[in-house]
Design a protein around this motif. Structure first.
Motif, PDB file in Angstrom:
ATOM      1  N   GLU A  18      -3.905  17.101   6.774  1.00  0.00           N
ATOM      2  CA  GLU A  18      -3.121  16.680   7.941  1.00  0.00           C
ATOM      3  C   GLU A  18      -3.720  15.415   8.560  1.00  0.00           C
ATOM      4  O   GLU A  18      -3.005  14.453   8.876  1.00  0.00           O
ATOM      5  CB  GLU A  18      -3.078  17.798   8.982  1.00  0.00           C
ATOM      6  N   TYR A  19      -5.034  15.415   8.708  1.00  0.00           N
ATOM      7  CA  TYR A  19      -5.733  14.266   9.285  1.00  0.00           C
ATOM      8  C   TYR A  19      -5.556  13.014   8.441  1.00  0.00           C
ATOM      9  O   TYR A  19      -5.216  11.939   8.965  1.00  0.00           O
ATOM     10  CB  TYR A  19      -7.218  14.627   9.413  1.00  0.00           C
ATOM     11  N   GLU A  20      -5.737  13.127   7.136  1.00  0.00           N
ATOM     12  CA  GLU A  20      -5.602  11.963   6.264  1.00  0.00           C
ATOM     13  C   GLU A  20      -4.184  11.398   6.317  1.00  0.00           C
ATOM     14  O   GLU A  20      -3.981  10.177   6.230  1.00  0.00           O
ATOM     15  CB  GLU A  20      -5.973  12.328   4.827  1.00  0.00           C
ATOM     16  N   LEU A  21      -3.201  12.258   6.469  1.00  0.00           N
ATOM     17  CA  LEU A  21      -1.822  11.803   6.561  1.00  0.00           C
ATOM     18  C   LEU A  21      -1.541  11.099   7.885  1.00  0.00           C
ATOM     19  O   LEU A  21      -0.767  10.137   7.931  1.00  0.00           O
ATOM     20  CB  LEU A  21      -0.865  12.993   6.402  1.00  0.00           C
TER      21      LEU A  21
ATOM     22  N   ALA B  62      -6.697  12.549  -2.234  1.00  0.00           N
ATOM     23  CA  ALA B  62      -6.743  11.129  -2.597  1.00  0.00           C
ATOM     24  C   ALA B  62      -5.368  10.498  -2.524  1.00  0.00           C
ATOM     25  O   ALA B  62      -5.211   9.349  -2.098  1.00  0.00           O
ATOM     26  CB  ALA B  62      -7.331  10.972  -3.994  1.00  0.00           C
ATOM     27  N   ARG B  63      -4.339  11.236  -2.915  1.00  0.00           N
ATOM     28  CA  ARG B  63      -2.991  10.684  -2.912  1.00  0.00           C
ATOM     29  C   ARG B  63      -2.400  10.577  -1.513  1.00  0.00           C
ATOM     30  O   ARG B  63      -1.326  10.006  -1.333  1.00  0.00           O
ATOM     31  CB  ARG B  63      -2.080  11.525  -3.820  1.00  0.00           C
ATOM     32  N   ALA B  64      -3.104  11.083  -0.511  1.00  0.00           N
ATOM     33  CA  ALA B  64      -2.687  10.886   0.877  1.00  0.00           C
ATOM     34  C   ALA B  64      -3.081   9.505   1.387  1.00  0.00           C
ATOM     35  O   ALA B  64      -2.744   9.143   2.514  1.00  0.00           O
ATOM     36  CB  ALA B  64      -3.299  11.966   1.769  1.00  0.00           C
TER      37      ALA B  64
ATOM     38  N   ALA C 160       2.729  15.988  -3.637  1.00  0.00           N
ATOM     39  CA  ALA C 160       1.868  14.979  -3.039  1.00  0.00           C
ATOM     40  C   ALA C 160       2.555  14.431  -1.807  1.00  0.00           C
ATOM     41  O   ALA C 160       3.783  14.270  -1.780  1.00  0.00           O
ATOM     42  CB  ALA C 160       1.571  13.852  -4.023  1.00  0.00           C
ATOM     43  N   VAL C 161       1.774  14.144  -0.765  1.00  0.00           N
ATOM     44  CA  VAL C 161       2.316  13.594   0.475  1.00  0.00           C
ATOM     45  C   VAL C 161       1.470  12.394   0.856  1.00  0.00           C
ATOM     46  O   VAL C 161       0.239  12.432   0.774  1.00  0.00           O
ATOM     47  CB  VAL C 161       2.304  14.632   1.616  1.00  0.00           C
ATOM     48  N   ALA C 162       2.131  11.330   1.266  1.00  0.00           N
ATOM     49  CA  ALA C 162       1.431  10.116   1.697  1.00  0.00           C
ATOM     50  C   ALA C 162       2.175   9.505   2.869  1.00  0.00           C
ATOM     51  O   ALA C 162       3.390   9.699   3.007  1.00  0.00           O
ATOM     52  CB  ALA C 162       1.351   9.096   0.555  1.00  0.00           C
ATOM     53  N   PRO C 163       1.470   8.773   3.725  1.00  0.00           N
ATOM     54  CA  PRO C 163       2.167   8.061   4.804  1.00  0.00           C
ATOM     55  C   PRO C 163       2.995   6.924   4.232  1.00  0.00           C
ATOM     56  O   PRO C 163       2.718   6.422   3.135  1.00  0.00           O
ATOM     57  CB  PRO C 163       1.022   7.542   5.680  1.00  0.00           C
ATOM     58  N   LEU C 164       4.011   6.503   4.963  1.00  0.00           N
ATOM     59  CA  LEU C 164       4.779   5.336   4.575  1.00  0.00           C
ATOM     60  C   LEU C 164       4.044   4.082   5.027  1.00  0.00           C
ATOM     61  O   LEU C 164       3.448   4.053   6.102  1.00  0.00           O
ATOM     62  CB  LEU C 164       6.171   5.370   5.202  1.00  0.00           C
ATOM     63  N   ALA C 165       4.109   3.039   4.217  1.00  0.00           N
ATOM     64  CA  ALA C 165       3.422   1.796   4.561  1.00  0.00           C
ATOM     65  C   ALA C 165       4.164   1.016   5.632  1.00  0.00           C
ATOM     66  O   ALA C 165       3.580   0.211   6.346  1.00  0.00           O
ATOM     67  CB  ALA C 165       3.255   0.927   3.318  1.00  0.00           C
ATOM     68  N   GLY C 166       5.461   1.265   5.763  1.00  0.00           N
ATOM     69  CA  GLY C 166       6.247   0.535   6.744  1.00  0.00           C
ATOM     70  C   GLY C 166       6.506   1.351   7.991  1.00  0.00           C
ATOM     71  O   GLY C 166       5.620   1.544   8.817  1.00  0.00           O
TER      72      GLY C 166
END
Length: 290
Positions: A138-141, A173-175, A192-198
């Motif tokens: 959660e934190y990494e996201l 890592a994929r976050a 896998a879940v990652a934040p959006l760059a935009g």
């Protein structure tokens, strides 16, 4: 140096929060020296948050690598502390408290006259049975949007492959939008879940089913905690989402303090069918396409 309230470009922010994987002491030492040397040369304050590594070994390794660690320590430009003094303050991990600590650290570096702040955090504590450790994903996201897009900070999250299970490491890592030393794996995690760059939001890829329930819970927690009024969930790379996972996300949306719907970008056909069967789970979502 820009103040702690300065806005930072999202794409640039993605390169300043990096997952660094390594499998040996030599790899660790190489990453350490590269990062610290660059920070000292740029006039930044450099902080190292140690967990599995003895703090004294950090400074000895830097010295052997040709870095004048002793002088940097005396001048306050290099600070080596432990995870217990940072991530685990209060004997548990609290993402909100850690996000607040980053803001204080950036302000502190500026007050001391440094040109910025960079930090290395050993994340091996996330594999131990510690209170709050389950909130690491959660934190990494969250910190891409809540920290790196807001603060002039560069941080490398050190992930030691010898201390983390491969599947868990792959998810963590994929976050990150930027990774270094990523291992070649036979298979990636089911979800896998990652934040959006935009725009603020998150990208889900893979399959959200029973096996990935903990990942879904972390994504839901990050969704609920986000301070952004307008959020997007990019589902373009999502292969499968079961009803339980959708229900987790729907409950998270209801916990948000905003009436603004969360945008579902390119939702898969299976999700459309579920919303037809369970229309109440669609409350708070708005389906959109590119």
């Amino acid at each position: 140096m820009r103040g702690a309230t300065a806005s930072v470009d999202g794409a640039a922010a993605s390169t300043r929060h990096v997952a660094v994987e390594y499998s040996s002491d030599a790899e660790w030492a190489g990453h350490l020296a590269e990062f610290v040397r660059a920070g000292l040369a740029a006039g930044e304050q450099v902080r190292y948050f140690a967990d599995a590594t003895d703090p004294g070994l950090v400074t000895r390794t830097l010295t052997r690598s040709g870095v004048d660690a002793a002088s940097a320590l005396r001048g306050g430009q290099l600070v080596v502390i432990t995870a217990d003094e940072t991530y685990l303050t209060g004997s548990r991990f609290d993402p909100d408290a850690m996000i607040g600590l980053w803001r204080e650290a950036v302000d502190g570096a500026a007050a001391q006259g440094f040109q910025g702040l960079r930090a290395i955090g050993e994340m091996s504590w996330g594999a131990r049975d510690l209170a709050g450790a389950e909130r690491l994903l959660e934190y990494e996201l969250r910190i891409h949007h809540e920290v790196f897009e807001q603060l002039p900070l560069t941080a490398w999250c050190f992930y030691d492959r010898r201390l983390l299970a491969p599947d868990e490491l792959a998810v963590l890592a994929r976050a990150h939008l930027t990774r270094s030393g990523a291992a070649v794996r036979d298979g990636e995690p089911g979800l896998a879940v990652a934040p959006l760059a935009g725009p603020p939001g998150f990208r889900l890829s893979g399959s959200a089913g029973y096996e990935s329930r903990r990942v879904t819970a972390s994504a839901a927690a990050a969704l609920a905690a986000s301070p952004a009024e307008h959020l997007t969930l990019d589902l373009s790379a999502l292969d499968h989402l079961d009803v339980a996972a959708l229900a987790d996300l729907a409950r998270a949306v209801r916990r948000r303090p905003y009436d603004t719907p969360v945008r579902l970008l390119n939702a898969p056909p299976a999700l459309h069918r579920m919303l037809e069967l369970f229309p109440e789970l669609g409350d708070g979502f708005q389906e959109v396409s590119r």
